[in-house]
Scaffold this motif. Structure first.
Motif, short mmCIF file in Angstrom:
data_model
loop_
_atom_site.label_atom_id
_atom_site.label_comp_id
_atom_site.label_asym_id
_atom_site.label_seq_id
_atom_site.Cartn_x
_atom_site.Cartn_y
_atom_site.Cartn_z
N LEU A 216 1.81 -3.92 -3.19
CA LEU A 216 3.24 -3.98 -3.25
C LEU A 216 3.76 -5.04 -3.63
O LEU A 216 3.37 -6.25 -3.36
CB LEU A 216 3.57 -3.74 -1.81
CG LEU A 216 4.91 -3.68 -1.56
CD1 LEU A 216 5.79 -2.46 -1.79
CD2 LEU A 216 5.39 -3.87 0.13
N ARG A 217 4.90 -5.19 -4.39
CA ARG A 217 5.72 -6.15 -4.94
C ARG A 217 7.27 -6.21 -4.38
O ARG A 217 7.65 -4.92 -4.19
CB ARG A 217 5.83 -6.31 -6.38
CG ARG A 217 4.53 -6.56 -7.10
CD ARG A 217 4.44 -6.32 -8.68
NE ARG A 217 4.79 -5.14 -9.17
CZ ARG A 217 5.70 -4.54 -9.95
NH1 ARG A 217 6.64 -5.48 -10.33
NH2 ARG A 217 5.78 -3.51 -10.29
N PHE A 218 7.81 -7.04 -4.02
CA PHE A 218 9.14 -7.08 -3.49
C PHE A 218 10.04 -8.26 -3.79
O PHE A 218 9.66 -9.18 -4.12
CB PHE A 218 9.34 -6.72 -1.73
CG PHE A 218 8.77 -8.03 -1.32
CD1 PHE A 218 9.51 -8.95 -0.56
CD2 PHE A 218 7.50 -8.22 -0.96
CE1 PHE A 218 9.32 -9.86 0.22
CE2 PHE A 218 7.09 -9.39 -0.26
CZ PHE A 218 7.95 -10.42 0.37
N ASP A 219 11.55 -7.92 -3.99
CA ASP A 219 12.36 -8.91 -4.08
C ASP A 219 12.65 -9.41 -2.45
O ASP A 219 13.25 -8.59 -1.78
CB ASP A 219 13.53 -8.55 -4.81
CG ASP A 219 13.32 -8.21 -6.18
OD1 ASP A 219 12.16 -8.71 -6.91
OD2 ASP A 219 14.20 -7.57 -6.55
N ARG A 220 12.78 -10.74 -2.29
CA ARG A 220 13.01 -11.11 -1.01
C ARG A 220 14.60 -11.20 -0.80
O ARG A 220 15.35 -11.09 -1.80
CB ARG A 220 12.40 -12.59 -0.60
CG ARG A 220 13.25 -13.79 -1.32
CD ARG A 220 12.73 -15.06 -0.67
NE ARG A 220 13.35 -16.03 -1.08
CZ ARG A 220 12.95 -16.95 -2.25
NH1 ARG A 220 11.71 -16.87 -2.73
NH2 ARG A 220 13.77 -18.02 -2.58
N ARG A 221 15.15 -11.64 0.41
CA ARG A 221 16.53 -11.60 0.61
C ARG A 221 17.24 -12.60 -0.49
O ARG A 221 16.62 -13.63 -0.64
CB ARG A 221 16.67 -12.03 1.93
CG ARG A 221 16.51 -10.71 3.27
CD ARG A 221 16.57 -11.19 4.29
NE ARG A 221 15.58 -12.26 4.72
CZ ARG A 221 15.61 -13.05 5.73
NH1 ARG A 221 16.46 -12.84 6.71
NH2 ARG A 221 14.72 -13.57 6.12
N GLY A 222 18.42 -12.07 -1.15
CA GLY A 222 18.98 -12.80 -1.89
C GLY A 222 18.78 -12.94 -3.37
O GLY A 222 18.98 -13.70 -4.06
N VAL B 44 3.76 -11.64 -3.13
CA VAL B 44 4.95 -12.52 -2.91
C VAL B 44 5.34 -13.34 -4.06
O VAL B 44 4.62 -14.17 -4.45
CB VAL B 44 4.73 -13.54 -1.58
CG1 VAL B 44 5.98 -14.15 -1.18
CG2 VAL B 44 4.09 -12.52 -0.49
N SER B 45 6.49 -13.20 -4.41
CA SER B 45 7.20 -13.98 -5.54
C SER B 45 7.28 -15.37 -5.13
O SER B 45 8.03 -15.64 -3.99
CB SER B 45 8.41 -13.23 -6.06
OG SER B 45 8.17 -12.00 -6.38
N GLY B 46 7.25 -16.40 -6.03
CA GLY B 46 7.62 -17.81 -5.99
C GLY B 46 9.10 -17.71 -6.47
O GLY B 46 9.47 -17.29 -7.47
N GLY B 47 9.79 -19.14 -6.08
CA GLY B 47 10.75 -19.54 -6.60
C GLY B 47 12.09 -18.58 -6.16
O GLY B 47 12.08 -17.89 -5.14
#
Length: 259
Positions: free
Chosen positions: A60-66, A31-34
């Protein structure tokens, strides 16, 4: 290890993910921060994913919404619970052999996982959780004290002080801040993430980079006797140091290797 990209849905928005595939029945969800993209700071998450996949575990890595390549509105880490749950479902669909998923988050990604009570994951690696509220909030006394401990060991810093190149007003305010007593109880975001984590029943590792302001602020708001705490000396926030990268990988693999 093979790396591929795909999309999945979260509340009508299309999110973009990268999967480093591997045959293991345990997997890692990063999960990516900031507002960082799924590659992470200095491409750190992409490198970590490759190393974990080489050890046999899908990642798995992902870009969250926006954020990054994903659609939707960026609501910040507090709104990340649905994104994490949707990513977890996507991981299980893409890797049907997986029985157990470990979540990893650094900074406010760790806080997002805690606020979401683990978001359905089986275990958590939580690094330098974000507890600082408001951009203008003063640093906790522990952070200020650590800063001056390091500065007093730096001959160049002492020379600047003795030659009048340090603003005395700012120094005095910092020293007063360092003398502040610890709060009698945990408040605000620190309390919220503690409550969220208390509702999680899986195994947890709490990681702190000892040269990181965010990690120090977290420790100032946490029980230092917590047996789940692990500290990395001389590591900075994103674990860019070689020894810190090796330490972080060992922490993650330690949970993934558990049956």
């Amino acid at each position: 290890m093979t790396r591929r990209h795909f999309v999945f849905s979260c509340e009508s928005a299309r999110l973009v993910a990268t999967l480093d595939d591997a045959p293991g029945d345990a997997a890692l969800l990063l999960v990516s921060g900031g507002n960082e993209t799924r590659a992470g700071a200095w491409n750190g998450q992409a490198r970590l994913a490759a190393l974990v996949a080489d050890a046999g575990f899908p990642v798995l890595r992902f870009d969250r919404r926006g954020v990054g390549d994903s659609e939707g509105e960026n609501g910040g880490f507090r709104s990340g619970g649905p994104d994490i749950r949707a990513a977890l479902s996507a991981l299980r669909r893409e890797c049907p052999q997986v029985r157990r998923v470990v979540g990893f988050g650094n900074c406010d990604a760790a806080s997002a996982l805690m606020l979401a009570e683990g978001a359905g994951l089986d275990a958590l690696v939580l690094s330098n959780p974000w507890t600082i509220e408001g951009g203008a909030e003063e640093a906790p006394a522990e952070v200020v004290r650590d800063h001056y401990r390091r500065r007093l060991g730096d001959p160049a810093a002492i020379k600047r002080l003795l030659t009048g190149k340090v603003a005395i007003g700012g120094l005095a305010r910092s020293l007063l801040a360092a003398m502040r007593p610890a709060p009698a109880e945990t408040l605000g975001l620190a309390r919220e993430i503690a409550q969220g984590l208390a509702a999680f029943s899986g195994e947890v590792r709490l990681l702190v980079a000892e040269r990181d302001r965010t990690g120090q602020a977290f420790l100032a708001n946490w029980d230092r006797a917590d047996a789940r705490l692990r500290r990395c000396p001389e590591a900075t926030h994103s674990y860019v140091e070689l020894a810190a990268q090796e330490w972080l990988l060992a922490q993650v693999l330690g949970l993934l290797n558990k049956a």
